[in-house]
Structure formats: structure tokens, C-alpha cells
Design an enzyme around this catalytic site. Structure first.
Site, PDB file in Angstrom:
ATOM      1  N   HIS A  60       0.855  -1.195   0.000  1.00  0.00           N
ATOM      2  CA  HIS A  60       0.000   0.000   0.000  1.00  0.00           C
ATOM      3  C   HIS A  60       0.887   1.241   0.000  1.00  0.00           C
ATOM      4  O   HIS A  60       1.616   1.479   0.960  1.00  0.00           O
ATOM      5  CB  HIS A  60      -0.912   0.005   1.236  1.00  0.00           C
ATOM      6  N   HIS A 231      -2.796 -12.561   1.296  1.00  0.00           N
ATOM      7  CA  HIS A 231      -2.467 -12.722   2.726  1.00  0.00           C
ATOM      8  C   HIS A 231      -3.264 -13.810   3.455  1.00  0.00           C
ATOM      9  O   HIS A 231      -4.031 -13.527   4.380  1.00  0.00           O
ATOM     10  CB  HIS A 231      -2.601 -11.394   3.476  1.00  0.00           C
ATOM     11  N   ASP A 302       1.942  -7.088   2.301  1.00  0.00           N
ATOM     12  CA  ASP A 302       0.861  -6.203   2.743  1.00  0.00           C
ATOM     13  C   ASP A 302       1.395  -5.023   3.569  1.00  0.00           C
ATOM     14  O   ASP A 302       0.876  -4.715   4.647  1.00  0.00           O
ATOM     15  CB  ASP A 302      -0.175  -7.021   3.538  1.00  0.00           C
ATOM     16  N   PHE A 320      -6.152  -1.091  11.010  1.00  0.00           N
ATOM     17  CA  PHE A 320      -5.565  -2.391  10.690  1.00  0.00           C
ATOM     18  C   PHE A 320      -4.308  -2.184   9.848  1.00  0.00           C
ATOM     19  O   PHE A 320      -4.298  -1.360   8.938  1.00  0.00           O
ATOM     20  CB  PHE A 320      -6.539  -3.217   9.849  1.00  0.00           C
TER      21      PHE A 320
HETATM   22 ZN   LIG Z   1      -5.962  -7.028   2.317  1.00  0.00          ZN
END
Ligand SMILES: [Zn+2]
Length: 424
Positions: A60, A231, A302, A320
């Protein structure tokens, strides 16, 4: 300009060899015990190990839209610092890359700021709303062959079926975060267990992931769509993937370093909170075994940067996700290659370079071989160091691994023949 790496141990297909690597901006030109190249700039790799640049299919970068968390510049520098020369950026940015126009703008931003290769995913559904399939063919014209709604699952089965039909026609791959929100109560933040109850934290059951994953594969499999599970955290998901592969379906899946290293009982606070959550010891053992037997195909991490304010909250309200680009290779090397001696260096690097490159259809990436891209990493496997989050190039500091002692620090990262990161 030609450059020559001299004096290192080089990881080739048949293992580590003391040899030299000659390359330019285009490709690796030669690999041999000694190479005569008087014009080349020499890079001294004495005491170091030469690896192919790592590939991460799940990152990300937050830009555009959430530049306070990360930018394309800082995220790609963090990638270089961690040994990654190719990363795939998840499409939960604003505006979402839904079609040719939004993807074109996104690619322009990337071209301006990225120091490693960044391939963006397009969305599966417009704005990740789970309602209307995005324009896969339009984005494919720009070279985009990977689509994800990461962060959420596509809840409606009919929408997913329509999306998969359209994707099959376009010849693209879906990489899916599966999460059936019927299983996730508001405020739930860790794996559902007696330990979570004891700590007073809301639990997320494994079926939240596995039920939708299995539903997805049952649609994608018979259609012949290339499907990839993001994931994977639960043993029930591993079982589902094993059955899907036995049925001959074109499915693959990834596992993160943190799910391979940590369990629900390790959770101490918001820096251990991610989605899917760290699960039980039994789940973690199932993930390791599944990676080793090929049920899980490779490692992707991730990387999910957040601001301090996003994380510095009670568990139920904290964001998260954890960051991983600058820690995953040293952590996995230290635990599974150095300490347990359970994996070889070649196995680990294969799961972090060649395997993801092959599955995502990247040509001439993921190996050190003549004709391959000059994406090369020099690592110091011998020296010990302590992970210090304040040395990260990512804007994120949200890691549970601060203070861990590791080997395999990255000394230099070369992208297309040019050094994009170099340590002391
Ligand atoms: Zn995800």
C-alpha cells in the site's frame, strides 16, 4: 554504463557461487568466475551476497489520497531499502484506478516519483464498492493485468461472477482480499479465541476469510480465471486452496512474513493489529507447511503504513495494518534460514522474487541470469543488527518488530543498473 560486481557470493539457480556479474541499464550481460571488462565500474561485494531484486505483489503506497501515511516516493524508497526492486501497489487510493483515464493519471504519478518498479493494480469493482465491475480491458491497454479490491471482499456473489466473466474475457488476474463481513462484528480486531476474550478484544473468526475465498475459487476455477488469494492466514483457507489446486484450477496464494512469524498470543497492542489477524499456533504451522509444499505459492507482505494517530488508539478503534518492506527479508532470513535452518537461502529468495514474478507474468525478472533485468541486491548475511523503526524510509512506524535482532541487512539495491539505495 557497464558495472561489474566483484568479490561476492552470487545466488544463481543452482545455488551460491563465487563469481562476478556484469550489467548495464538494460540487462545482465555476463555471469562468470572472472569477467574481463576494463571499462566497467567495479562494485566491491567482498563479504556480501548478491541476490536478485525482490518482488512484492502486495503493497500500500497510499498516494494519491493519503499522503500523510505514505507517498509513492517514500514507499518506493522503503522498498529499495528492504531489497525490493518491483512492487505492486494496491488500488485503495483516491481517486481509485477504475478505468483507462484514472489509471493513466496514476501511472503518471508513479513514473514521476518511484525509484523502483511499481505496478499498480486496477480495482475489481468501481471505487471498491462491490457493485459494478471496473474497466479491465481499458486498463489492460496500459499494461495493467492485475486487479484487486484489497481492503474489502466482493460481498455479492452475482457481482463477483459478472466481474470474473469480464476478467476472463480480458485475460487478467484477480488478486483477492476475501472477507465476509457477516463474520466480523464492529470493533473486532484480533483472531477469535479464548485469549482474545481474556484480553477483552473482539475476535474475527477464520471463516471470515476462508468462506469467501472458497466461494471465489468455486466461481473462478470452472471459469478458468487466474485467481490469487491475498495474505492467507487460516488453516481452513489453506485446505480450500489445496482442494482447488487438486481440482486443476488456476489458483495461487500468498502469505505474509508476519503470519509466518507471529501468532495471536504475541499480540500486545495496535502494532500487532492487521487484517487478516495473526491466528493460532496451529494456523501458523499450517501456513509454513503449505508454503513448503507449494499450496501457498510465495511471500507478499501487505506493507500498510499508518500515521501515529491512526494507531495510537484503543484496539477496537486502531487502524488495521503494519509496515513490512524494510523488515520482511531480514526477519524471514534470520528465523527460517539462519536460526531454524529449515529453509535454504535459495528457497526464501525464490518465494520473494522468482515465484511472484512468474505468477504475475513479469518477464526477465526474479532471477540473476544473463538477459534478465539488472535488478540486483547486495545483502550482508553475516552481521547482526537491531531493527530500529526510526531508520525506516517509509513514513510508517507501525511495526511489531522494532528492537528485534536480525541478519541479512540490505547494503545496496540496484534497479535497472542504477544504485537506488546504498547503506554504510
Ligand atoms: Zn488485504
Amino acid at each position: 554504463m557497464k558495472r561489474l560486481i566483484r568479490g561476492g557470493q552470487v545466488l544463481l539457480d543452482d545455488g551460491l557461487k563465487a563469481c562476478e556479474v556484469l550489467f548495464d541499464e538494460e540487462q545482465i550481460l555476463a555471469i562468470a568466475e572472472t569477467i574481463d571488462a576494463p571499462d566497467a565500474e567495479v562494485i566491491d561485494a567482498s563479504g556480501l551476497t548478491v541476490l536478485p531484486g525482490l518482488v512484492d505483489t502486495h503493497v500500500h503506497l497510499r498516494e494519491p489520497g493519503q499522503e500523510q501515511k505514505e507517498t509513492i516516493a517514500t514507499g518506493s524508497m522503503a522498498a529499495a531499502h528492504g531489497g525490493f526492486t518491483t512492487v505492486f501497489a494496491m488500488p485503495n487510493v483516491k481517486p481509485f484506478p477504475n478505468d483507462r483515464k484514472t489509471m493513466r493519471d496514476y501511472l503518471d504519478l508513479i513514473a514521476k516519483d518511484a525509484v523502483v518498479t511499481v505496478w499498480p493494480f486496477g480495482t475489481i469493482t468501481r471505487d471498491e464498492k462491490g457493485q459494478e465491475p471496473s474497466d479491465y480491458a481499458g486498463m489492460k491497454e496500459l499494461g495493467i493485468r492485475w486487479f484487486s479490491d484489497d481492503g474489502v471482499g466482493v460481498a455479492d456473489e452475482n457481482v463477483m461472477r459478472q466481474a470474473m466473466l469480464k476478467a476472463k474475457e480480458a485475460g487478467v488476474l484477480f488478486s483477492c482480499h476475501t472477507e465476509d463481513m457477516d463474520y466480523r462484528k464492529p470493533g473486532a480486531s484480533v483472531h477469535q479465541s479464548a485469549y482474545a476474550d481474556l484480553m477483552g478484544w473482539g475476535g474475527i473468526p477464520s471463516a471470515c476469510e476462508s468462506a469467501q475465498l472458497i466461494r471465489d475459487m468455486e466461481i473462478a476455477g470452472p471459469l478458468g480465471l487466474r485467481y490469487h488469494g491475498c495474505h492467507i492466514s487460516a488453516k481452513e483457507s489453506v485446505e480450500g486452496i489445496r482442494k482447488a489446486k487438486a481440482a486443476g484450477w488456476d489458483v495461487s496464494a500468498e502469505v505474509t512474513a508476519h503470519h509466518l512469524l507471529l501468532e495471536d498470543r504475541d499480540v500486545k497492542g495496535p502494532n500487532w493489529k492487521m487484517n487478516p489477524p495473526l491466528r493460532s499456533h496451529e494456523d501458523r504451522m499450517a501456513l509454513i507447511a503449505a508454503l513448503e509444499d507449494g499450496t501457498l505459492d510465495f511471500i507478499a507482505n501487505d506493507h500498510a503504513p499508518h500515521t501515529r494517530q491512526d494507531k495510537n488508539r484503543p484496539m477496537a478503534a486502531a487502524a488495521f495494518g503494519i509496515i513490512s518492506l524494510e523488515t520482511s527479508f531480514p526477519l524471514l532470513y534470520t528465523e527460517f534460514v539462519h536460526r531454524q535452518k529449515r529453509w535454504t537461502l535459495a528457497q526464501l529468495v525464490g518465494w520473494m522474487s522468482r515465484k511472484p514474478a512468474e505468477r504475475f507474468g513479469l518477464e526477465k525478472v526474479g532471477r540473476l541470469a544473463v538477459g534478465y533485468h539488472s535488478d540486483i541486491v547486495l545483502a550482508d548475511l553475516q552481521s547482526e543488527r537491531v531493527i530500529d523503526k526510526d531508520t525506516f524510509l517509509s513514513k510508517g512506524r507501525n511495526t511489531p518488530f522494532d528492537g528485534w535482532t536480525v541478519y541479512a541487512g540490505i547494503r545496496e539495491t540496484i534497479k535497472n543498473g542504477r544504485t537506488v539505495w546504498k547503506g554504510k
